[in-house]
Design a protein around this motif. Structure first.
Motif, PDB file in Angstrom:
ATOM      1  N   ARG A  88     -18.116 -21.038  16.313  1.00 10.03           N
ATOM      2  CA  ARG A  88     -17.168 -21.103  16.349  1.00 10.03           C
ATOM      3  C   ARG A  88     -16.129 -20.351  17.137  1.00 10.03           C
ATOM      4  N   TYR A  89     -17.159 -19.987  18.333  1.00 10.70           N
ATOM      5  CA  TYR A  89     -15.964 -19.126  19.594  1.00 10.70           C
ATOM      6  C   TYR A  89     -15.799 -20.370  20.629  1.00 10.70           C
ATOM      7  N   PRO A 122     -25.637 -11.864  19.763  1.00 11.07           N
ATOM      8  CA  PRO A 122     -24.551 -12.480  19.309  1.00 11.07           C
ATOM      9  C   PRO A 122     -25.296 -14.047  18.070  1.00 11.07           C
ATOM     10  N   ASP A 126     -24.150 -19.175  15.343  1.00  3.14           N
ATOM     11  CA  ASP A 126     -23.058 -19.488  14.111  1.00  3.14           C
ATOM     12  C   ASP A 126     -21.335 -19.142  15.452  1.00  3.14           C
ATOM     13  N   TYR A 127     -21.680 -17.913  15.422  1.00  8.00           N
ATOM     14  CA  TYR A 127     -20.303 -17.281  15.959  1.00  8.00           C
ATOM     15  C   TYR A 127     -20.276 -17.692  16.833  1.00  8.00           C
ATOM     16  N   GLN A 132     -27.800 -15.916  11.183  1.00  8.58           N
ATOM     17  CA  GLN A 132     -27.345 -14.425  10.841  1.00  8.58           C
ATOM     18  C   GLN A 132     -28.871 -14.633   9.945  1.00  8.58           C
ATOM     19  N   PHE A 152     -19.623  -9.760  22.608  1.00  4.37           N
ATOM     20  CA  PHE A 152     -20.349  -9.119  21.336  1.00  4.37           C
ATOM     21  C   PHE A 152     -20.642  -8.106  21.507  1.00  4.37           C
TER      22      PHE A 152
END
Length: 246
Positions: A110-111, A103, A106-107, A139, A95
């Motif tokens: 989710r991954y 990163p 939350d990313y 974010q 990323f």
């Protein structure tokens, strides 16, 4: 149930996937973990089992860093956690290489949930037998806490628990959580919640505080005063009950 619990890709007549439920049971037998999200920090606290006398304790970790400002605690199978954490670390570096930015938590949550979900519908493989608690910044650059489980779902929490006796710990968090906790308040709440089900001293508790400067692991000397305070309060309550009983 006969036959339906042998393959991950077969639903039972009442719509259940038994292998996924068995993976959740492995999580419920794992060591207890607690996460608390404060105003500008997020805290992870986990039970650390007693190790054999000759074993190197530094090789046993229930809280691991997956990126510069993202840490993960887990309950369940250690080997599964190691594999999943290593894959997540590679994804974080990928990323950063592609997007040229760090990163967000939350990313990453989710991954991890996406990887866990893939192993709930593929033949020849079993689900990951772990649940995770992730802390970091989202974010909006706010402290955040996420939980994932073997089903592949993930949720954001203000405070959450996983592992053995998670329901008892969650009830304690619901009664005692307050908004906008500072670092000291978040650490104290996490340790108090863990001590609801863990009969151990500071040496068997691992605490990591995630700040904007990165993760900070608390030393045993920093955890000990809170443990002693909780023990003293519990002793006073017992004495008060005994006096009322007599």
């Amino acid at each position: 149930m006969s036959g339906y619990d042998r393959a991950i890709t077969i639903f039972s007549p009442d719509g259940r996937l038994f292998q996924v439920e068995y993976a959740l049971e492995a999580v419920r037998k794992g060591t207890t973990g607690v996460g608390v999200c404060g105003k500008d920090v997020a805290v992870l606290a986990v039970e650390r089992k007693a190790t054999p006398k000759l074993q190197q304790t530094r090789t046993i970790r229930k809280i691991m860093n997956v990126d510069n400002k993202i840490a993960v605690a887990f309950a369940g199978l250690n080997a599964d956690a190691r594999v999943l954490v290593n894959r997540t670390r590679v994804e974080c570096q990928s990323f950063r290489l592609n997007v040229e930015d760090d990163p967000t938590v939350d990313y990453v949550a989710r991954y991890i949930a996406q990887v866990q979900q893939k192993y709930t519908h593929r033949g020849g493989a079993r689900p990951f037998g772990i649940s995770t608690l992730l802390v970091g910044f989202d974010q909006q650059d706010k402290a955040a806490l996420y939980q994932t489980d073997p089903t592949g779902t993930y949720f954001a929490w203000k405070a959450a628990s996983i592992g053995r006796n998670a329901k008892t710990v969650q009830d304690f968090l619901e009664k005692n959580f307050k908004e906008e906790l500072d670092e000291a308040g978040s650490v104290e709440l996490a340790i108090r919640a863990l001590l609801e089900v863990v009969d151990a001293g500071a040496k068997n508790i691992e605490v990591v505080v995630m700040t904007r400067d990165g993760p900070k692991t608390l030393a045993e000397e920093e955890v000990e005063p809170i443990v002693k305070l909780v023990d003293e309060e519990a002793q006073k309550k017992r004495q008060k009950k005994e006096e009322e009983g007599t």
